[in-house]
Each structure stands twice: as structure tokens, then as C-alpha cells.
Write a protein that holds these residues in place. Structure first.
Motif, PDB file in Angstrom:
ATOM      1  N   VAL A 102       0.438  -1.052  -0.249  1.00 48.78           N
ATOM      2  CA  VAL A 102      -0.035   0.079  -0.342  1.00 48.78           C
ATOM      3  C   VAL A 102       0.970   0.803  -0.126  1.00 48.78           C
ATOM      4  CG1 VAL A 102      -1.522   1.044   1.113  1.00 48.78           C
ATOM      5  CG2 VAL A 102      -2.323  -1.244   0.919  1.00 48.78           C
ATOM      6  N   ARG A 103       1.682   1.116   0.571  1.00 45.88           N
ATOM      7  CA  ARG A 103       2.583   2.594   1.078  1.00 45.88           C
ATOM      8  C   ARG A 103       3.553   2.930  -0.126  1.00 45.88           C
ATOM      9  NH1 ARG A 103       7.387   3.265  -0.502  1.00 45.88           N
ATOM     10  NH2 ARG A 103       8.844   5.573   1.212  1.00 45.88           N
ATOM     11  N   ASP A 104       4.160   1.649  -1.294  1.00 47.55           N
ATOM     12  CA  ASP A 104       4.330   3.065  -2.709  1.00 47.55           C
ATOM     13  C   ASP A 104       3.337   2.566  -3.609  1.00 47.55           C
ATOM     14  OD1 ASP A 104       6.796   1.293  -1.400  1.00 47.55           O
ATOM     15  OD2 ASP A 104       7.018  -0.371  -2.397  1.00 47.55           O
ATOM     16  N   ASP A 107       3.193   5.108  -6.995  1.00 51.42           N
ATOM     17  CA  ASP A 107       2.394   5.246  -8.309  1.00 51.42           C
ATOM     18  C   ASP A 107       1.009   6.126  -7.837  1.00 51.42           C
ATOM     19  OD1 ASP A 107       4.120   2.894  -8.499  1.00 51.42           O
ATOM     20  OD2 ASP A 107       2.661   1.593  -7.894  1.00 51.42           O
ATOM     21  N   ASN A 108       1.018   7.094  -7.172  1.00 50.17           N
ATOM     22  CA  ASN A 108       0.262   7.710  -6.790  1.00 50.17           C
ATOM     23  C   ASN A 108      -0.940   6.805  -6.961  1.00 50.17           C
ATOM     24  OD1 ASN A 108       1.793   9.840  -5.850  1.00 50.17           O
ATOM     25  ND2 ASN A 108       2.592  10.403  -7.933  1.00 50.17           N
ATOM     26  N   ASN A 114      -6.935   5.235  -5.914  1.00 51.99           N
ATOM     27  CA  ASN A 114      -8.397   4.026  -6.283  1.00 51.99           C
ATOM     28  C   ASN A 114      -8.043   2.571  -6.468  1.00 51.99           C
ATOM     29  OD1 ASN A 114      -9.855   6.159  -7.060  1.00 51.99           O
ATOM     30  ND2 ASN A 114      -8.889   6.647  -9.123  1.00 51.99           N
ATOM     31  N   ARG A 115      -6.782   2.635  -6.462  1.00 50.27           N
ATOM     32  CA  ARG A 115      -5.881   1.183  -6.418  1.00 50.27           C
ATOM     33  C   ARG A 115      -6.022   0.509  -4.767  1.00 50.27           C
ATOM     34  NH1 ARG A 115      -0.497  -1.554  -8.308  1.00 50.27           N
ATOM     35  NH2 ARG A 115      -1.389  -3.558  -8.015  1.00 50.27           N
ATOM     36  N   ILE A 116      -5.833   1.281  -4.258  1.00 51.69           N
ATOM     37  CA  ILE A 116      -6.131   1.367  -2.844  1.00 51.69           C
ATOM     38  C   ILE A 116      -7.635   0.882  -2.314  1.00 51.69           C
ATOM     39  CG2 ILE A 116      -5.259   2.055  -0.227  1.00 51.69           C
ATOM     40  CD1 ILE A 116      -2.659   3.528  -1.485  1.00 51.69           C
ATOM     41  N   ILE A 117      -8.590   2.109  -2.678  1.00 57.44           N
ATOM     42  CA  ILE A 117     -10.123   2.104  -2.963  1.00 57.44           C
ATOM     43  C   ILE A 117     -10.255   0.963  -2.886  1.00 57.44           C
ATOM     44  CG2 ILE A 117     -12.072   3.017  -2.964  1.00 57.44           C
ATOM     45  CD1 ILE A 117     -10.200   5.882  -3.391  1.00 57.44           C
TER      46      ILE A 117
END
Length: 249
Positions: free
Chosen positions: A204-206, A211-212, A215-218
Motif C-alpha cells: 500500500v505504501r508504494d 504510483d499515486n 483508487n487501486r488502494i480503495i
């Protein structure tokens, strides 16, 4: 007649709960800053002291800073995803939504949800390892931002049985407090689709800083919420959710 065991009590009580009274949630956290060098000199020393037991001689404080997101004093929340059941004409739907972006703003919005829709004694919060991580992390970050705690997170003076929290890890332990089972492992052994099909917590940090790609994290966080709900259904011996029953709002 002997009293029922703790396991029996939990199973009976879990089946009696109304699913629509449970708010399922998961959070994603990252270090407060992208790099150790961005910390103030005082905060660097505090991080060195805080992390020395975990890193021992294997890492310097700077090298270990990638993991700072697991501590509320050195990390921040970038996403809170929630899910809840609705029932209409015997049809169930599981709705997910996420609070994202500026931490103070997302915490305030999450508090508003709790105060407006999940503030009654019947309402419960549910997470995996929530009692050790999600719930205290959210509460600590709220206090850091000067946000008054909502009743569902304010545990001061409450007895253990008055705490309105469910924890799928705790339920799975069955009193075995030395045991830890990850969400990924628990879903696998229970035959639940894995929420870790794209990334896992260590990435998640990277994804956030390099990667900014929030949305992928969400998406990852919302899959975790669905998985937690599926585990509760499995414990209740009810049918798992199908894709058609899951709606992101």
C-alpha cells in the motif's frame, strides 16, 4: 445444567444479530511522510526509539521507516472503506463505500456516518483484527486531529461486554489468544474468494507514494470489507454473497 461454553455463546449470539445493524470496515494506512528524512529532528529520534525493538540490529531507523504506517503516531489513514447489508422483499444487498483523501476530512466524514446512521446501542462495528488495529488507529488519529470521538469509538469507562465491536480474528481464535490468522489465510481456509487478488497490505505504501494510485488502494480496501462480511456469513452458516449482491456506492 452447565453453562454453555464461550464458543457456544458466541455462535448463538452471532446468529441472533441483525446483519443490517453491523457496519463492516477496513482501513489502509501509510507512513505520515514518504521518507524518513522529511521528519523533524525530534520526530526522527522518537521514531528511532519507538521502532528499536522491532528492527533490532537488522535495520536502521531510516530503513525501517517504510513500516511506519502501522503506528498511529507515525502513520496516517488514506482510506476507510465500509460496508453494510440492506434487505428488501427478502433480497439482500451489500453496499460498500469509501472515505478517502485528506485524513482530517475523511475522519470527519466517517464520524458523521457513525453519528447519523450507526449510533444506536444495537449498532456494531466489525473488522478483522479491528480491536488491535483498525478501531484504536482511527480513534488515535481522530484525537491527533482534534476530532471528538464518536460514541462507537469512545471506550473510556466501558466494560468489555459494553464495547460495540466485533472482530473476526477474535471470533476465529475461540479463546486462543496466542493465535494470529491473517484475513488472506482465513478466507482461503473458509472457501471465500481472496480479497488479495491485486495487492496486499505490504504494498500500500508504494502504491500510494510511488504510483499515486489511491483508487487501486480503495478497491483493495473495499474487497477486504466484503471478505470480512463473508466471514461473518460463514460463521452464521449462511450463503455467501454473490457478485450481483455487492454494490459500490
Amino acid at each position: 445444567m452447565p453453562l454453555p461454553s464461550l464458543t457456544q455463546k458466541n455462535c448463538v449470539m452471532l446468529k441472533k444479530l441483525k446483519l443490517e445493524n453491523i457496519l463492516f470496515l477496513d482501513i489502509e494506512t501509510v507512513p505520515e511522510f514518504e521518507s524518513f528524512q522529511e521528519l523533524s529532528e525530534e520526530k526522527k529520534l522518537l521514531w528511532e526509539d519507538k521502532s528499536k525493538y522491532q528492527r533490532k540490529e537488522d535495520f536502521t531507523a531510516a530503513e525501517f521507516y517504510d513500516r511506519a504506517g502501522i503506528w498511529a503516531e507515525f502513520g496516517k489513514i488514506v482510506c476507510i472503506s465500509v460496508g453494510y447489508f440492506t434487505f428488501k422483499n427478502d433480497e439482500r444487498t451489500f453496499r460498500t463505500t469509501s472515505f478517502q483523501g485528506n485524513e482530517s476530512t475523511l475522519l470527519t466524514e466517517f464520524k458523521k456516518l457513525l453519528n447519523e446512521y450507526f449510533n444506536k446501542p444495537k449498532h456494531l462495528l466489525c473488522a478483522h483484527n479491528g480491536k488491535e488495529f483498525d478501531f484504536p488507529f482511527i480513534a488515535r488519529r481522530m484525537l491527533i486531529h482534534g476530532i471528538e470521538l464518536p460514541s462507537k469509538l469512545n471506550l473510556f469507562g466501558k466494560k468489555p461486554w459494553e464495547v460495540p465491536h466485533l472482530d473476526t480474528l477474535e471470533l476465529w481464535k475461540f479463546g486462543d489468544y496466542k493465535n494470529f490468522t491473517s484475513l488472506k489465510l482465513l478466507t482461503h481456509i473458509l472457501g471465500i474468494p481472496s480479497p488479495k487478488e491485486d495487492i496486499d497490505g505490504s504494498q500500500v505504501r508504494d502504491v500510494f507514494y510511488h504510483d499515486n494510485n489511491l483508487n487501486r488502494i480503495i478497491s483493495y480496501c473495499e474487497r477486504d470489507v466484503v471478505a470480512i462480511a463473508q466471514i461473518i456469513l460463514k460463521f452464521r452458516q449462511e450463503k455467501l454473497l454473490t457478485e450481483n449482491e455487492i454494490v459500490s456506492v
